[in-house]
Design a protein around this motif. Structure first.
Motif, PDB file in Angstrom:
ATOM      1  N   PHE A  68      50.969  44.274  43.070  1.00  0.00           N
ATOM      2  CA  PHE A  68      49.649  44.870  43.257  1.00  0.00           C
ATOM      3  C   PHE A  68      49.062  44.440  44.604  1.00  0.00           C
ATOM      4  N   THR A  69      48.574  45.424  45.347  1.00  0.00           N
ATOM      5  CA  THR A  69      47.979  45.187  46.667  1.00  0.00           C
ATOM      6  C   THR A  69      46.699  46.004  46.777  1.00  0.00           C
ATOM      7  N   PRO A  70      45.805  45.644  47.706  1.00  0.00           N
ATOM      8  CA  PRO A  70      44.532  46.377  47.835  1.00  0.00           C
ATOM      9  C   PRO A  70      44.694  47.862  48.177  1.00  0.00           C
ATOM     10  N   ASP A  71      45.828  48.274  48.760  1.00  0.00           N
ATOM     11  CA  ASP A  71      46.001  49.683  49.140  1.00  0.00           C
ATOM     12  C   ASP A  71      46.799  50.476  48.105  1.00  0.00           C
ATOM     13  N   LEU A  72      47.054  49.876  46.925  1.00  0.00           N
ATOM     14  CA  LEU A  72      47.809  50.559  45.875  1.00  0.00           C
ATOM     15  C   LEU A  72      46.995  51.725  45.302  1.00  0.00           C
ATOM     16  N   LEU A  73      47.657  52.816  44.956  1.00  0.00           N
ATOM     17  CA  LEU A  73      47.008  53.992  44.369  1.00  0.00           C
ATOM     18  C   LEU A  73      47.447  54.143  42.913  1.00  0.00           C
ATOM     19  N   PRO A  74      46.607  54.779  42.069  1.00  0.00           N
ATOM     20  CA  PRO A  74      47.012  54.991  40.670  1.00  0.00           C
ATOM     21  C   PRO A  74      48.350  55.719  40.534  1.00  0.00           C
ATOM     22  N   SER A  75      48.606  56.683  41.419  1.00  0.00           N
ATOM     23  CA  SER A  75      49.863  57.444  41.361  1.00  0.00           C
ATOM     24  C   SER A  75      51.076  56.559  41.640  1.00  0.00           C
ATOM     25  N   ASP A  76      50.871  55.430  42.342  1.00  0.00           N
ATOM     26  CA  ASP A  76      51.971  54.496  42.593  1.00  0.00           C
ATOM     27  C   ASP A  76      52.441  53.825  41.305  1.00  0.00           C
ATOM     28  N   ILE A  77      51.577  53.829  40.294  1.00  0.00           N
ATOM     29  CA  ILE A  77      51.892  53.179  39.025  1.00  0.00           C
ATOM     30  C   ILE A  77      52.333  54.189  37.967  1.00  0.00           C
ATOM     31  N   GLU A 106      50.139  39.827  40.467  1.00  0.00           N
ATOM     32  CA  GLU A 106      48.855  39.674  41.151  1.00  0.00           C
ATOM     33  C   GLU A 106      47.952  40.879  40.896  1.00  0.00           C
ATOM     34  N   ILE A 107      47.736  41.136  39.605  1.00  0.00           N
ATOM     35  CA  ILE A 107      46.979  42.306  39.174  1.00  0.00           C
ATOM     36  C   ILE A 107      45.555  42.323  39.734  1.00  0.00           C
ATOM     37  N   ASN A 108      45.010  41.145  40.014  1.00  0.00           N
ATOM     38  CA  ASN A 108      43.623  41.080  40.501  1.00  0.00           C
ATOM     39  C   ASN A 108      43.490  41.423  41.990  1.00  0.00           C
ATOM     40  N   ARG A 109      44.592  41.817  42.629  1.00  0.00           N
ATOM     41  CA  ARG A 109      44.510  42.238  44.025  1.00  0.00           C
ATOM     42  C   ARG A 109      44.399  43.755  44.168  1.00  0.00           C
ATOM     43  N   ALA A 110      44.438  44.476  43.050  1.00  0.00           N
ATOM     44  CA  ALA A 110      44.350  45.943  43.093  1.00  0.00           C
ATOM     45  C   ALA A 110      42.919  46.404  42.880  1.00  0.00           C
ATOM     46  N   PRO A 111      42.517  47.527  43.500  1.00  0.00           N
ATOM     47  CA  PRO A 111      41.142  48.035  43.358  1.00  0.00           C
ATOM     48  C   PRO A 111      40.874  48.647  41.983  1.00  0.00           C
ATOM     49  N   ALA A 112      39.604  48.988  41.728  1.00  0.00           N
ATOM     50  CA  ALA A 112      39.151  49.434  40.403  1.00  0.00           C
ATOM     51  C   ALA A 112      39.889  50.668  39.895  1.00  0.00           C
ATOM     52  N   LYS A 113      40.194  51.628  40.783  1.00  0.00           N
ATOM     53  CA  LYS A 113      40.872  52.854  40.334  1.00  0.00           C
ATOM     54  C   LYS A 113      42.242  52.545  39.740  1.00  0.00           C
ATOM     55  N   VAL A 114      42.923  51.591  40.333  1.00  0.00           N
ATOM     56  CA  VAL A 114      44.249  51.218  39.831  1.00  0.00           C
ATOM     57  C   VAL A 114      44.112  50.474  38.508  1.00  0.00           C
ATOM     58  N   GLN A 115      43.096  49.607  38.422  1.00  0.00           N
ATOM     59  CA  GLN A 115      42.865  48.882  37.162  1.00  0.00           C
ATOM     60  C   GLN A 115      42.622  49.867  36.025  1.00  0.00           C
ATOM     61  N   LEU A 118      45.542  51.653  34.338  1.00  0.00           N
ATOM     62  CA  LEU A 118      46.306  50.896  33.341  1.00  0.00           C
ATOM     63  C   LEU A 118      45.666  50.932  31.952  1.00  0.00           C
ATOM     64  N   LEU A 119      44.360  51.217  31.889  1.00  0.00           N
ATOM     65  CA  LEU A 119      43.646  51.118  30.623  1.00  0.00           C
ATOM     66  C   LEU A 119      44.226  52.032  29.550  1.00  0.00           C
ATOM     67  N   GLU A 120      44.460  53.300  29.905  1.00  0.00           N
ATOM     68  CA  GLU A 120      44.953  54.259  28.912  1.00  0.00           C
ATOM     69  C   GLU A 120      46.309  53.843  28.362  1.00  0.00           C
ATOM     70  N   SER A 156      37.834  40.968  40.635  1.00  0.00           N
ATOM     71  CA  SER A 156      37.721  40.493  39.255  1.00  0.00           C
ATOM     72  C   SER A 156      38.153  41.620  38.327  1.00  0.00           C
ATOM     73  N   LEU A 157      38.930  41.286  37.309  1.00  0.00           N
ATOM     74  CA  LEU A 157      39.347  42.316  36.357  1.00  0.00           C
ATOM     75  C   LEU A 157      38.154  42.736  35.502  1.00  0.00           C
ATOM     76  N   PRO A 158      37.991  44.030  35.241  1.00  0.00           N
ATOM     77  CA  PRO A 158      36.891  44.489  34.390  1.00  0.00           C
ATOM     78  C   PRO A 158      37.041  43.929  32.981  1.00  0.00           C
ATOM     79  N   GLU A 159      35.892  43.672  32.321  1.00  0.00           N
ATOM     80  CA  GLU A 159      35.920  43.119  30.966  1.00  0.00           C
ATOM     81  C   GLU A 159      36.701  44.021  30.002  1.00  0.00           C
ATOM     82  N   ALA A 160      36.569  45.357  30.187  1.00  0.00           N
ATOM     83  CA  ALA A 160      37.269  46.301  29.305  1.00  0.00           C
ATOM     84  C   ALA A 160      38.773  46.140  29.411  1.00  0.00           C
ATOM     85  N   GLN A 161      39.255  45.831  30.611  1.00  0.00           N
ATOM     86  CA  GLN A 161      40.699  45.646  30.778  1.00  0.00           C
ATOM     87  C   GLN A 161      41.135  44.276  30.271  1.00  0.00           C
TER      88      GLN A 161
END
Length: 317
Positions: A68-77, A106-115, A118-120, A156-161
């Motif tokens: 996980f990196t700050p420039d990761l996109l949801p489509s990358d996952i 290093e999941i906490n290095r990815a932005p909110a859209k990527v986090q 993973l939720l679904e 920071s990881l969202p509480e929901a995740q």
């Protein structure tokens, strides 16, 4: 060979590649036996990735790792819909999420859209790409790592995740003796080959055996009391925690504790749950779900100490 013998053989194979770190190994096994995702927190170099790889090899499961990196996109996952110029049609290209064991490094290095991507899949075991929904393979387990050291580009990881992780394991350093053995084997490249000892069918049998572990009604009520005490400490004569806990654990914590204590009892070769099993898993289940007040965080109050106070206050049946 009995299921317990197979489980012993699995542990033996994992120990070929992982020295020490028994709690981390046990937690991953509990996650596999209960379909619970796991968050591993520890500084780099503590064999987090090595352990997950060893488990996947011994079980012959598909394993993929995402850095996980700050420039990761949801489509990358999850994958994306792409246009095939040869056929003049759109087609689905599936991402690395389609596996059995997904190591989210290093999941906490990815932005909110990527986090949120993973939720679904963590909850529903399915992925939506464009207008299509795909089920992920079974078993499916997310093992995420995060570095506790503050770094630039960390989120920071969202509480929901966080709530979707069954366990948060704090991975500590090996002992001096273990570290000596690790360094010696790594230098000589003398780690043994890990053999496949179980398959998916064996894993399903083990899951069923865990479901059949007996738990007394009194212990089930004891678990519910522990969770409720994190929300309403005053009702349990825990007035000192009223200004410390901002939000208590969610109902998902109760569900996860019911599952985890059975798996822990099975790993200890018992056919029933005891209070020891509850004590062994309680902190791992609650430390990422109880949210402390700003005052408590400013005073650097340790969340494990808060959980310990709850466990000490509530009478064991």
């Amino acid at each position: 060979m009995s299921l317990q013998d197979k489980l012993d053989e699995l542990r033996q194979e994992i120990s070929k590649g992982v020295i020490g770190q028994e709690e981390m190994v046990n937690s991953i096994l509990i996650g596999l036996l209960t379909s619970g995702h796991i968050l591993l927190e520890g500084v780099p170099g503590l064999a987090k990735t090595t352990t997950v790889k060893a488990v996947s090899q011994a079980l012959n499961l598909d394993f993929k790792r995402i850095q996980f990196t700050p420039d990761l996109l949801p489509s990358d996952i999850i994958g994306a819909q792409i246009f095939d110029m040869k056929t003049n049609e759109f087609k689905i290209k599936k991402g690395p999420i389609f596996t059995n064991l997904l190591l989210a490094d290093e999941i906490n290095r990815a932005p909110a859209k990527v986090q949120s991507a993973l939720l679904e899949v963590m909850q529903e075991r399915q992925v939506t790409i464009a207008e299509n929904t795909f089920k992920v393979d079974s078993p499916f387990l997310v093992l995420a790592t995060q570095n506790p050291i503050e770094q630039e580009g960390a989120y920071s990881l969202p509480e929901a995740q966080l709530d979707r992780f069954m366990f948060k394991i704090v991975v500590s350093y090996n002992t001096k003796e273990q570290e000596y053995e690790i360094a010696k084997k790594a230098t000589m490249n003398s780690f043994e080959t890990i053999n496949k000892v179980l398959n998916k069918e064996d894993l399903e049998e083990l899951k069923q055996a865990v479901k059949n572990i007996h738990i007394d009604k009194e212990l089930e009520e004891y678990i519910v009391d522990i969770i409720d005490a994190s929300r309403n400490p005053k009702n349990y004569a825990l007035e000192e925690l009223v200004d410390i806990i901002h939000f208590g654990a969610s109902p998902r914590a109760t569900i996860d504790m019911f599952k985890a204590v059975k798996a822990n009892a099975y790993l200890r070769k018992n056919d029933f749950v005891s209070p020891i099993d509850i004590a062994m898993v309680a902190k791992n289940i609650l430390r990422h779900r109880i949210i402390l007040t700003y005052e408590a965080m400013a005073k650097e109050i340790n969340i494990d100490d808060v959980i310990q106070k709850i466990l000490e206050k509530i009478a064991i049946p």
